[in-house]
Design a protein around this motif. Structure first.
Motif, short mmCIF file in Angstrom:
data_model
loop_
_atom_site.label_atom_id
_atom_site.label_comp_id
_atom_site.label_asym_id
_atom_site.label_seq_id
_atom_site.Cartn_x
_atom_site.Cartn_y
_atom_site.Cartn_z
N TYR A 1 3.84 -23.17 87.02
CA TYR A 1 5.18 -23.48 86.49
C TYR A 1 6.21 -22.49 87.00
O TYR A 1 7.31 -22.87 87.37
N GLY A 2 5.86 -21.22 87.00
CA GLY A 2 6.79 -20.19 87.48
C GLY A 2 7.12 -20.38 88.95
O GLY A 2 8.29 -20.31 89.35
N PHE A 3 6.12 -20.64 89.76
CA PHE A 3 6.32 -20.84 91.19
C PHE A 3 7.18 -22.07 91.45
O PHE A 3 8.14 -22.02 92.22
N LEU A 4 6.85 -23.19 90.80
CA LEU A 4 7.62 -24.42 90.99
C LEU A 4 9.04 -24.27 90.45
O LEU A 4 9.99 -24.82 91.02
N SER A 5 9.20 -23.54 89.37
CA SER A 5 10.54 -23.31 88.83
C SER A 5 11.38 -22.47 89.77
O SER A 5 12.58 -22.74 89.96
N LEU A 6 10.79 -21.48 90.39
CA LEU A 6 11.51 -20.66 91.37
C LEU A 6 11.96 -21.51 92.56
O LEU A 6 13.12 -21.43 93.00
N ILE A 7 11.06 -22.32 93.07
CA ILE A 7 11.41 -23.20 94.18
C ILE A 7 12.52 -24.16 93.78
O ILE A 7 13.50 -24.34 94.51
N THR A 8 12.39 -24.77 92.61
CA THR A 8 13.39 -25.74 92.15
C THR A 8 14.74 -25.07 91.95
O THR A 8 15.78 -25.63 92.33
N PHE A 9 14.75 -23.89 91.37
CA PHE A 9 16.00 -23.14 91.19
C PHE A 9 16.68 -22.92 92.55
O PHE A 9 17.89 -23.13 92.69
N CYS A 10 15.91 -22.51 93.53
CA CYS A 10 16.46 -22.27 94.87
C CYS A 10 16.99 -23.55 95.50
O CYS A 10 18.05 -23.54 96.14
N VAL A 11 16.30 -24.66 95.30
CA VAL A 11 16.74 -25.94 95.85
C VAL A 11 18.06 -26.36 95.20
O VAL A 11 18.96 -26.87 95.88
N TYR A 12 18.22 -26.13 93.90
CA TYR A 12 19.49 -26.42 93.24
C TYR A 12 20.60 -25.56 93.84
O TYR A 12 21.71 -26.04 94.05
N GLY A 13 20.31 -24.31 94.10
CA GLY A 13 21.30 -23.42 94.72
C GLY A 13 21.69 -23.90 96.11
O GLY A 13 22.87 -23.91 96.47
N LEU A 14 20.69 -24.30 96.90
CA LEU A 14 20.98 -24.82 98.24
C LEU A 14 21.80 -26.10 98.18
O LEU A 14 22.72 -26.29 98.98
N ASP A 15 21.47 -26.97 97.23
CA ASP A 15 22.22 -28.23 97.11
C ASP A 15 23.66 -27.97 96.68
O ASP A 15 24.58 -28.60 97.18
N LYS A 16 23.86 -27.05 95.77
CA LYS A 16 25.21 -26.71 95.34
C LYS A 16 26.02 -26.13 96.50
O LYS A 16 27.18 -26.48 96.71
N ILE B 1 -3.84 -29.77 78.13
CA ILE B 1 -4.29 -28.54 77.49
C ILE B 1 -5.12 -28.86 76.25
O ILE B 1 -6.19 -28.29 76.03
N TYR B 2 -4.65 -29.81 75.45
CA TYR B 2 -5.40 -30.22 74.25
C TYR B 2 -6.77 -30.77 74.64
O TYR B 2 -7.80 -30.41 74.07
N ILE C 1 -3.53 -19.18 82.38
CA ILE C 1 -2.61 -18.37 83.16
C ILE C 1 -2.23 -19.07 84.45
O ILE C 1 -1.13 -18.91 84.96
N TYR C 2 -3.13 -19.91 84.96
CA TYR C 2 -2.83 -20.66 86.18
C TYR C 2 -1.70 -21.65 85.94
O TYR C 2 -0.85 -21.84 86.81
#
Length: 94
Positions: A8-23, A85-86, A2-3
């Protein structure tokens, strides 16, 4: 496990926001986010947010070199995480 999904969710949220800021910066002619920064965010786990950012903001979708490096970061990230994971699951079996 779960960690991993939380990170992944936290980093994806940050990355999404950075793409928005860059645009937004691109539209206004302001200082942009470096492509290397966008790639590092993808490499370290924010690739899903990057993919969403590309689609939602229609950002960095026509630069073939950028997209090639982006997809390389996705492959590397997924490969490393899959192996980890493996590996760690195989330690629990013994």
């Amino acid at each position: 496990m779960i960690y991993v999904f939380s990170i992944y969710g936290f980093l994806s949220l940050i990355t999404f926001c950075v793409y928005g800021l860059d645009k937004s910066a691109a539209k206004r002619g302001k200082q942009r986010v470096r492509e290397s920064t966008l790639h590092l965010l993808s490499l370290f786990g924010g690739w899903f947010g990057a993919l969403l950012g590309q689609k939602v903001f229609r950002h960095k979708t026509k630069k073939m070199r950028f997209l090639a490096v982006f997809w390389l970061t996705v492959v590397v990230n997924v490969s490393v995480i899959s192996y980890a994971i493996y590996f760690f699951n195989s330690l629990d079996v013994g």
